[in-house]
Design an enzyme around this catalytic site. Sequence first.
Site, PDB file in Angstrom:
ATOM      1  CE  LYS A   1      -3.469   2.420   2.714  1.00 13.98           C
ATOM      2  NZ  LYS A   1      -4.446   2.322   3.794  1.00 13.98           N
TER       3      LYS A   1
ATOM      4  CE  LYS B   1      -5.939   1.932  -0.333  1.00 10.83           C
ATOM      5  NZ  LYS B   1      -6.388   1.970   1.019  1.00 10.83           N
TER       6      LYS B   1
HETATM    7  C1  PBG Z   1      -6.866   3.186   5.813  1.00 12.24           C
HETATM    8  C2  PBG Z   1      -7.393   3.125   4.431  1.00 12.24           C
HETATM    9  C3  PBG Z   1      -7.331   4.136   3.475  1.00 12.24           C
HETATM   10  C4  PBG Z   1      -7.946   3.629   2.347  1.00 12.24           C
HETATM   11  C5  PBG Z   1      -8.374   2.343   2.623  1.00 12.24           C
HETATM   12  N1  PBG Z   1      -8.010   2.031   3.935  1.00 12.24           N
HETATM   13  C6  PBG Z   1      -6.847   5.519   3.576  1.00 12.24           C
HETATM   14  C7  PBG Z   1      -5.449   5.849   3.806  1.00 12.24           C
HETATM   15  O1  PBG Z   1      -4.567   5.004   3.887  1.00 12.24           O
HETATM   16  O2  PBG Z   1      -5.214   7.060   3.927  1.00 12.24           O
HETATM   17  C8  PBG Z   1      -8.097   4.383   1.068  1.00 12.24           C
HETATM   18  C9  PBG Z   1      -9.110   3.862   0.130  1.00 12.24           C
HETATM   19  C10 PBG Z   1      -9.443   4.789  -0.973  1.00 12.24           C
HETATM   20  O3  PBG Z   1      -8.838   5.855  -1.184  1.00 12.24           O
HETATM   21  O4  PBG Z   1     -10.376   4.436  -1.696  1.00 12.24           O
HETATM   22  N2  PBG Z   1      -7.832   2.772   6.741  1.00 12.24           N
END
Ligand code: PBG
Length: 327
Positions: A197, A251
């Site tokens: 991520k 992601k």
């Molecule tokens: C963290 C989380 C995020 C997203 C999914 N889980 C946000 C981040 O890391 O700031 C982002 C998902 C999206 O942008 O669609 N709980």
Amino acid sequence: MAFPERRMRRLRSTAALRRLVAETRLSVDDLVAPLFVREGTHEPVPIGSMPGHVQHTVPSLLAEAKRLCALGVPALVLFGVPRTKDALGSAASEPEGIVQVALRELRSSLGDEVVLVADLCMDEYTDHGHCGIVRPDGTVDNDATLERYGEIALAQAGAGAHVVAPSGMMDGQVAAIRAALDGAGHGGIPILAYAAKFASALYGPFREAVDVTLAGGGDRRAYQEDPANGREAQAEIDLDVAEGADMVMVKPALTNLDVIARARARLDVPIAAYQVSGEYAMVKAASANGWVDGPALALEQLVSIKRAGADFILTYFAGELAEALGG
Ligand code: PBG
């Protein structure tokens, strides 16, 4: 000399021929729909930067889940917006926390008809907006956070989640959550690890969706990955698999197709990709301006993500696409 050119075009001449030889097929079975549920609201609240999406009430969430189920969408991933936030993100693990309430409701109504995935993180629940416990110096305490993740996993599994999906990017989170689940009789609950991520500007609309502002204009670069690093992404994925992840996720999706393709070539575990909020918002905004054909672009992007090697895709287009695919 005309031969080489004609050879490639021969199989493109009709729609039926193209359909016959398509290497990649997108179906409703590939889709996971992210949904937001908010505590303490009587009406669904529209999310401005994500047209077509709302912060649900529990009843509207249930109605949407049933609709998606009827369209054949196999899985949902749930995010909660609590009424109160604190330093420890307490509401993330309370039995009466909004996601636990929603999970119990969905599970008792829908049973095993749809896979209920619970995003496992703290940022929606903390007053500082970080994904973990923050030390006085502002840094995130990795190991103290792992304890909280274990507690959240138990709350979510206890409330009826079929799968937990840790998204906080703490080191050792998969092992800690696996141990917590196994120790409490939840050995059958799989972990979908947000393994690679990246710290991305594409999460902007999501933060509106869950009412998160990072304290002091901070960022997540000290725990999420640097978009410059592709080899490191493979190392992250390998660590999560070694710690017991049943499925891994990359992601955002479109900016990391190389990471997906490389993981696919090396690994046999299911690989998910998350087409995130900013990817959705860009298509919607350009489409609303008449600059692109939105539905066609969404489809093209999702097919590309699958072609790169994703087995399934978390996407805010899930509902729309399921409708278009005639589910
Ligand atoms: C963290 C989380 C995020 C997203 C999914 N889980 C946000 C981040 O890391 O700031 C982002 C998902 C999206 O942008 O669609 N709980």
